[in-house]
Enzyme design. Structure first.
Site, PDB file in Angstrom:
ATOM      1  CG  HIS A  21      15.622  19.952 -15.540  1.00 16.27           C
ATOM      2  ND1 HIS A  21      14.642  21.463 -15.514  1.00 16.27           N
ATOM      3  CD2 HIS A  21      13.738  18.910 -15.374  1.00 16.27           C
ATOM      4  CE1 HIS A  21      13.582  20.676 -15.187  1.00 16.27           C
ATOM      5  NE2 HIS A  21      13.099  19.346 -14.542  1.00 16.27           N
ATOM      6  CE  LYS A  45       2.987  18.972 -12.977  1.00 16.17           C
ATOM      7  NZ  LYS A  45       4.508  18.587 -13.458  1.00 16.17           N
ATOM      8  NE  ARG A  99      12.776  16.941  -7.377  1.00 16.38           N
ATOM      9  CZ  ARG A  99      11.470  17.678  -7.984  1.00 16.38           C
ATOM     10  NH1 ARG A  99      12.068  18.706  -8.025  1.00 16.38           N
ATOM     11  NH2 ARG A  99      10.257  17.182  -7.789  1.00 16.38           N
ATOM     12  CB  SER A 137      10.385  23.705 -12.880  1.00 15.48           C
ATOM     13  OG  SER A 137      11.191  23.080 -13.885  1.00 15.48           O
TER      14      SER A 137
END
Length: 169
Positions: A21, A45, A99, A137
């Site tokens: 990030h 989440k 990514r 994460s």
């Protein structure tokens, strides 16, 4: 472009913020005169950190980037539709990091939907640097909870807080 330069919005849950990030934030800050980091509340989440703590961690970790680049970087929590938040902060671009090809499929669809909702706001994609392409994460949390070493994936303050949060010294 607005008076004073390009305003960008980099949204995410940042639960926790990773070196990946920070890499995207640093590169986006070089493109924008103002960058808003939007910390999504996203209770769906099941975040490890409450929103206020994520905002605090992001602010602490991005301070050196703002100083180094001279870019105004603002961190705000949001729980609205992303495009509505982008409009609220006068963003002209939404910054997204990619990514892998799997990220692109999802992000391409989101960019298309956002363009349908407000065609004045562009989405720009920044490819993750090679050394950060595998960091997420979700993996950081899982590795930390299972006793693994996450020190190369997150900055120091975030490392300490994450280890405390998962009950590790």
């Amino acid at each position: 472009m607005a008076d004073g330069g390009l305003i960008g919005l980099y949204p995410g849950t940042f639960d926790p913020i990773t070196n990946g990030h920070l890499d995207i934030i640093g590169r986006a800050a070089q493109l924008c005169s103002k960058l808003v980091i939007g910390v999504a509340r996203n209770a769906g989440k099941g975040p490890l950190f409450p929103t206020a703590e994520r905002v605090e961690m992001v602010r602490a970790e991005i301070a050196p980037i703002a100083e180094r680049t001279g870019t105004e970087i603002d961190v705000q929590a949001f729980d609205s539709l992303l495009i509505a938040f982008a409009q609220q902060v006068s963003a002209q671009v939404i910054v997204r990091g990619l990514r892998a090809v799997s990220d692109f499929d999802y992000e391409f669809q989101m960019a298309g939907m956002n363009a349908r909702l407000d065609q004045r706001i562009e989405t720009i994609f920044l490819m993750a640097s090679e050394r950060h392409q595998f960091i997420s994460s979700r993996f950081v949390k899982e590795i930390a909870q299972l006793g693994g070493d996450i020190s190369s994936f997150v900055p120091k303050l975030t490392l300490e807080r994450t280890l405390r949060r998962v009950g590790r010294p």
